[in-house]
Design a protein around this motif. Structure first.
Motif, PDB file in Angstrom:
ATOM      1  N   ASP A  45       0.813  -1.208   0.000  1.00  0.00           N
ATOM      2  CA  ASP A  45       0.000   0.000   0.000  1.00  0.00           C
ATOM      3  C   ASP A  45       0.851   1.264   0.000  1.00  0.00           C
ATOM      4  OD1 ASP A  45      -2.241  -1.617   2.301  1.00  0.00           O
ATOM      5  OD2 ASP A  45      -2.334  -1.538   0.110  1.00  0.00           O
ATOM      6  N   GLN A  46       2.156   1.141   0.048  1.00  0.00           N
ATOM      7  CA  GLN A  46       3.039   2.297   0.105  1.00  0.00           C
ATOM      8  C   GLN A  46       3.945   2.347  -1.122  1.00  0.00           C
ATOM      9  OE1 GLN A  46       4.932   1.760   4.020  1.00  0.00           O
ATOM     10  NE2 GLN A  46       3.696   3.492   4.736  1.00  0.00           N
ATOM     11  N   VAL A  47       4.277   3.571  -1.532  1.00  0.00           N
ATOM     12  CA  VAL A  47       5.134   3.756  -2.698  1.00  0.00           C
ATOM     13  C   VAL A  47       6.223   4.768  -2.351  1.00  0.00           C
ATOM     14  CG1 VAL A  47       3.345   3.194  -4.380  1.00  0.00           C
ATOM     15  CG2 VAL A  47       3.606   5.548  -3.599  1.00  0.00           C
ATOM     16  N   PRO A  48       7.391   4.678  -3.005  1.00  0.00           N
ATOM     17  CA  PRO A  48       8.464   5.643  -2.732  1.00  0.00           C
ATOM     18  C   PRO A  48       8.171   6.993  -3.369  1.00  0.00           C
ATOM     19  CG  PRO A  48       9.134   4.095  -4.443  1.00  0.00           C
ATOM     20  CD  PRO A  48       7.799   3.620  -3.944  1.00  0.00           C
ATOM     21  N   VAL A  49       8.430   8.053  -2.639  1.00  0.00           N
ATOM     22  CA  VAL A  49       8.187   9.420  -3.114  1.00  0.00           C
ATOM     23  C   VAL A  49       9.350  10.300  -2.672  1.00  0.00           C
ATOM     24  CG1 VAL A  49       6.683  11.431  -2.967  1.00  0.00           C
ATOM     25  CG2 VAL A  49       5.691   9.164  -3.040  1.00  0.00           C
ATOM     26  N   VAL A  50       9.788  11.188  -3.568  1.00  0.00           N
ATOM     27  CA  VAL A  50      10.846  12.141  -3.243  1.00  0.00           C
ATOM     28  C   VAL A  50      10.240  13.309  -2.459  1.00  0.00           C
ATOM     29  CG1 VAL A  50      12.590  13.714  -4.155  1.00  0.00           C
ATOM     30  CG2 VAL A  50      12.155  11.519  -5.290  1.00  0.00           C
ATOM     31  N   VAL A  51      10.805  13.589  -1.285  1.00  0.00           N
ATOM     32  CA  VAL A  51      10.342  14.698  -0.455  1.00  0.00           C
ATOM     33  C   VAL A  51      11.531  15.574  -0.079  1.00  0.00           C
ATOM     34  CG1 VAL A  51       8.432  13.338   0.472  1.00  0.00           C
ATOM     35  CG2 VAL A  51      10.610  13.418   1.698  1.00  0.00           C
ATOM     36  N   ALA A  52      11.243  16.780   0.355  1.00  0.00           N
ATOM     37  CA  ALA A  52      12.295  17.708   0.783  1.00  0.00           C
ATOM     38  C   ALA A  52      12.722  17.383   2.210  1.00  0.00           C
ATOM     39  CB  ALA A  52      11.795  19.140   0.682  1.00  0.00           C
ATOM     40  N   LYS A  53      14.032  17.322   2.450  1.00  0.00           N
ATOM     41  CA  LYS A  53      14.529  17.089   3.801  1.00  0.00           C
ATOM     42  C   LYS A  53      14.291  18.301   4.690  1.00  0.00           C
ATOM     43  CE  LYS A  53      18.287  13.767   2.991  1.00  0.00           C
ATOM     44  NZ  LYS A  53      19.752  13.562   3.124  1.00  0.00           N
ATOM     45  N   SER A  54      14.417  19.486   4.112  1.00  0.00           N
ATOM     46  CA  SER A  54      14.183  20.742   4.825  1.00  0.00           C
ATOM     47  C   SER A  54      13.570  21.728   3.840  1.00  0.00           C
ATOM     48  CB  SER A  54      15.500  21.286   5.404  1.00  0.00           C
ATOM     49  OG  SER A  54      16.457  21.468   4.367  1.00  0.00           O
ATOM     50  N   ASP A  55      13.244  22.909   4.308  1.00  0.00           N
ATOM     51  CA  ASP A  55      12.641  23.910   3.431  1.00  0.00           C
ATOM     52  C   ASP A  55      13.596  24.264   2.290  1.00  0.00           C
ATOM     53  OD1 ASP A  55      10.533  23.912   5.144  1.00  0.00           O
ATOM     54  OD2 ASP A  55      11.021  25.804   6.119  1.00  0.00           O
ATOM     55  N   ILE A  56      13.056  24.307   1.076  1.00  0.00           N
ATOM     56  CA  ILE A  56      13.835  24.687  -0.105  1.00  0.00           C
ATOM     57  C   ILE A  56      13.215  25.950  -0.683  1.00  0.00           C
ATOM     58  CG2 ILE A  56      14.691  23.980  -2.371  1.00  0.00           C
ATOM     59  CD1 ILE A  56      14.306  21.078  -1.538  1.00  0.00           C
ATOM     60  N   ALA A  57      14.013  26.994  -0.810  1.00  0.00           N
ATOM     61  CA  ALA A  57      13.499  28.270  -1.315  1.00  0.00           C
ATOM     62  C   ALA A  57      13.284  28.206  -2.819  1.00  0.00           C
ATOM     63  CB  ALA A  57      14.477  29.395  -0.970  1.00  0.00           C
ATOM     64  N   ALA A  58      12.509  29.127  -3.320  1.00  0.00           N
ATOM     65  CA  ALA A  58      12.304  29.236  -4.766  1.00  0.00           C
ATOM     66  C   ALA A  58      13.598  29.638  -5.446  1.00  0.00           C
ATOM     67  CB  ALA A  58      11.217  30.261  -5.065  1.00  0.00           C
ATOM     68  N   ARG A  59      13.747  29.289  -6.705  1.00  0.00           N
ATOM     69  CA  ARG A  59      14.937  29.581  -7.520  1.00  0.00           C
ATOM     70  C   ARG A  59      16.200  28.951  -6.920  1.00  0.00           C
ATOM     71  NH1 ARG A  59      14.737  33.863 -11.325  1.00  0.00           N
ATOM     72  NH2 ARG A  59      12.618  34.614 -11.630  1.00  0.00           N
ATOM     73  N   THR A  60      16.041  27.754  -6.356  1.00  0.00           N
ATOM     74  CA  THR A  60      17.179  27.034  -5.776  1.00  0.00           C
ATOM     75  C   THR A  60      17.469  25.791  -6.600  1.00  0.00           C
ATOM     76  OG1 THR A  60      16.593  27.798  -3.554  1.00  0.00           O
ATOM     77  CG2 THR A  60      18.049  25.873  -3.709  1.00  0.00           C
ATOM     78  N   LYS A  61      18.743  25.565  -6.873  1.00  0.00           N
ATOM     79  CA  LYS A  61      19.139  24.350  -7.575  1.00  0.00           C
ATOM     80  C   LYS A  61      19.203  23.207  -6.579  1.00  0.00           C
ATOM     81  CE  LYS A  61      22.540  22.578 -10.872  1.00  0.00           C
ATOM     82  NZ  LYS A  61      23.783  22.882 -11.631  1.00  0.00           N
ATOM     83  N   ILE A  62      18.452  22.162  -6.829  1.00  0.00           N
ATOM     84  CA  ILE A  62      18.330  21.051  -5.881  1.00  0.00           C
ATOM     85  C   ILE A  62      19.587  20.194  -5.894  1.00  0.00           C
ATOM     86  CG2 ILE A  62      17.020  18.981  -5.304  1.00  0.00           C
ATOM     87  CD1 ILE A  62      14.564  20.292  -6.441  1.00  0.00           C
ATOM     88  N   THR A  63      20.103  19.911  -4.699  1.00  0.00           N
ATOM     89  CA  THR A  63      21.254  19.021  -4.543  1.00  0.00           C
ATOM     90  C   THR A  63      20.809  17.745  -3.826  1.00  0.00           C
ATOM     91  OG1 THR A  63      21.873  19.986  -2.401  1.00  0.00           O
ATOM     92  CG2 THR A  63      22.786  21.021  -4.390  1.00  0.00           C
ATOM     93  N   ALA A  64      21.708  16.769  -3.792  1.00  0.00           N
ATOM     94  CA  ALA A  64      21.378  15.478  -3.188  1.00  0.00           C
ATOM     95  C   ALA A  64      21.072  15.602  -1.700  1.00  0.00           C
ATOM     96  CB  ALA A  64      22.518  14.495  -3.414  1.00  0.00           C
TER      97      ALA A  64
END
Length: 284
Positions: A48-67
């Protein structure tokens, strides 16, 4: 003298057994229902569960996402958005269009569409500009833009022609007569075309620095009717281009893909096209 206990008839005994069986059945059904409800409320089984990408902490707009900004969590399938990601590799290197809160699912609608086609890409010019560059548009026509065949993502040389009044014949230092001549030079070489009219270059998102020309994800269609071409230049070169457009005539020369050679090109005046034995090419 005590009275003997009345004997139970066979009919009464059967009714008691039936009633007891019904009660026990109801109790069993209630216990099963409670156990199932607790299991469902705690997230259910692994199916009943699936893997989903979530933010570890708040990410501001216009930010390049890192690992370090994202992780994968198991979430109830019913709670997963249709625009969510299941693998962090799909979002690392992309840029956020809107803020993303901690533990919030990273959705494609909150990322800048660096790749793709159509109107979504045309809204993202500021994200297609290379670092340290500026986007500046010039007015073009079908001839200026190489027959209207220049596409977003092409690289060009920028040629400028000026109509100049020389104080003397530029080919004869002893001449004192005023002479008018066209002067041409290659103002810039290997300049990226960011947009043609409102169609923006469809760049390939990458985490690594690229050498040579930036690859594009797809090809736009030629637009011979376009009246603007937007170029990527440094702030200083953007000034020079604007000044050149106001004082001369611009022509764009398309470069082959990945031809990044910058070489000296001498400027010319129109007399350089004439045979050397002409008596005075500056007399009209």
């Amino acid at each position: 003298m005590s009275r003997p206990a009345a004997a139970m008839s066979p009919g009464q005994t059967n009714r008691r057994f039936i009633l007891m069986a019904v009660v026990l059945g109801l109790i069993g059904a209630i216990l099963v229902y409670v156990a199932f409800s607790r299991n469902t409320g705690s997230g259910g089984g692994s199916g009943d569960q699936v893997p989903v990408v979530v933010a570890k902490s708040d990410i501001a707009a216009r930010t390049k996402i890192t690992a370090s900004m994202v992780e994968v969590k198991l979430v109830n399938a019913a709670d997963v958005s249709a625009t969510a990601f299941s693998d962090t590799a799909a979002v690392i290197g992309q840029v956020t269009r809107f803020p993303i809160a901690a533990n919030e699912q990273v959705l494609s609608t909150k990322l800048v569409p660096l790749t793709g086609t159509g109107s979504t890409v045309s809204k993202s010019l500021s994200y297609a500009i290379p670092p340290g560059k500026r986007a500046i548009a010039i007015t073009v026509d079908e001839v200026t833009s190489a027959g209207g065949l220049i596409l977003p993502g092409d690289y060009v040389d920028i040629l400028v022609v000026y109509d100049i009044d020389f104080q003397s014949d530029p080919r004869d230092p002893s001449s004192r007569e005023k002479a008018s001549a066209y002067f041409i030079h290659t103002l810039f070489q290997d300049v990226e075309v960011l947009a043609v009219s409102t169609t923006v270059v469809d760049t390939v998102a990458s985490n690594e620095a690229t050498t040579g020309h930036r690859p594009r994800n797809s090809e736009a269609n030629p637009n011979p009717e376009a009246i603007t071409v937007t170029l990527a230049l440094s702030p200083e070169d953007a000034q020079k281009l604007y000044l050149a457009e106001k004082n001369g005539y611009i022509r764009l020369s398309v470069r082959p893909y990945n031809d990044t050679e910058i070489r000296p090109i001498d400027p010319m005046i129109e007399s350089d096209l004439f045979p050397r034995n002409l008596p005075n090419p500056f007399i009209r």
